[in-house]
Design a protein around this motif. Structure first.
Motif, PDB file in Angstrom:
ATOM      1  N   GLN A 118       0.825  -1.203   0.000  1.00  0.00           N
ATOM      2  CA  GLN A 118       0.000   0.000   0.000  1.00  0.00           C
ATOM      3  C   GLN A 118       0.867   1.263   0.000  1.00  0.00           C
ATOM      4  O   GLN A 118       1.724   1.420   0.865  1.00  0.00           O
ATOM      5  N   ASP A 143      -9.522  -7.407  -0.502  1.00  0.00           N
ATOM      6  CA  ASP A 143      -8.964  -6.772   0.682  1.00  0.00           C
ATOM      7  C   ASP A 143      -9.953  -6.821   1.823  1.00  0.00           C
ATOM      8  O   ASP A 143     -11.161  -6.961   1.623  1.00  0.00           O
ATOM      9  N   THR A 147      -9.392  -1.728   4.136  1.00  0.00           N
ATOM     10  CA  THR A 147      -8.352  -1.388   3.153  1.00  0.00           C
ATOM     11  C   THR A 147      -8.959  -0.925   1.832  1.00  0.00           C
ATOM     12  O   THR A 147      -8.291  -0.278   1.036  1.00  0.00           O
ATOM     13  N   ASN A 150      -8.630   2.792   0.956  1.00  0.00           N
ATOM     14  CA  ASN A 150      -7.239   3.101   0.605  1.00  0.00           C
ATOM     15  C   ASN A 150      -6.947   2.730  -0.842  1.00  0.00           C
ATOM     16  O   ASN A 150      -6.272   3.468  -1.554  1.00  0.00           O
ATOM     17  N   ARG A 151      -7.411   1.575  -1.270  1.00  0.00           N
ATOM     18  CA  ARG A 151      -7.136   1.112  -2.636  1.00  0.00           C
ATOM     19  C   ARG A 151      -7.720   2.072  -3.679  1.00  0.00           C
ATOM     20  O   ARG A 151      -7.103   2.325  -4.708  1.00  0.00           O
ATOM     21  N   GLU A 154      -5.477   5.080  -3.620  1.00  0.00           N
ATOM     22  CA  GLU A 154      -4.165   4.691  -4.166  1.00  0.00           C
ATOM     23  C   GLU A 154      -4.182   4.625  -5.687  1.00  0.00           C
ATOM     24  O   GLU A 154      -3.201   4.999  -6.338  1.00  0.00           O
TER      25      GLU A 154
END
Length: 181
Positions: A118, A143, A147, A150-151, A154
């Motif tokens: 990450q 995930d 998470t 966040n992905r 990201e």
């Protein structure tokens, strides 16, 4: 601003990183994330591939320490199986866990590398700590619920970074011709 998310290297899997590559880069210790980096996030134990990689690192005097945001119970179980030191509840990307690992295990940050899947937690935290970083692809495409946000973020950051630096590409090792940094 987004440069703080840029990894030193991008390698497809932690298992492609060899002791020779680490020694050539002056690395004596690897801080590694646990979930979706070393093992699948939903796996309660280590795989044979994980055990073999850790064994290879130990045989070559490369210290491996798990640095995870997960709980002591989760991280401790895997660390016990692998006979590794660990820092749970690291609160990455904040510096608490990185500082604790460096101090507790008497590590020189110039000889340490952080490996994680990450950029928001592992890579940003390592960069802020002054530690070289390796972004790896997540072991699983799925995930844990915490998470998933966040992905999404990201993906936006990675697209921006790749647009600004076309050399940011997945590599098969640390020593592929072009580094991302």
């Amino acid at each position: 601003m987004l440069k703080s998310f840029k990894p030193t290297w991008m390698v497809e899997s932690i298992y492609q990183i060899t002791p020779e590559q680490l020694k050539n880069a002056g690395i004596k210790a690897v801080l590694t994330d646990l979930d979706n980096t070393l093992i699948a996030w939903n796996n309660p134990e280590a795989t044979e591939e994980t055990i073999e990689w850790i064994k290879l690192m130990k045989e070559n005097d490369i210290e491996v320490i798990i640095l995870s945001n997960n709980t002591r119970k989760r991280v401790g179980k895997v660390a016990c199986i692998l006979d590794l030191e660990f820092v749970p509840n690291a609160l990455k990307p904040f510096q608490r866990g990185f500082k604790k690992a460096l101090e507790e295990f008497d590590l020189d940050k110039s000889e340490v590398m952080m490996v994680g899947d990450q950029i928001i937690t592992d890579i940003k935290g390592a960069n802020h700590a002054g530690i070289r970083s390796v972004l790896v692809k997540p072991i699983l495409d799925s995930d844990a619920w915490n998470t998933r946000l966040n992905r999404f973020v990201e993906l936006k950051i990675m697209n921006y970074l790749i647009e600004k630096d076309p050399d940011m590409k997945w590599r098969g090792s640390l020593h592929d011709r072009n580094r991302t940094n």
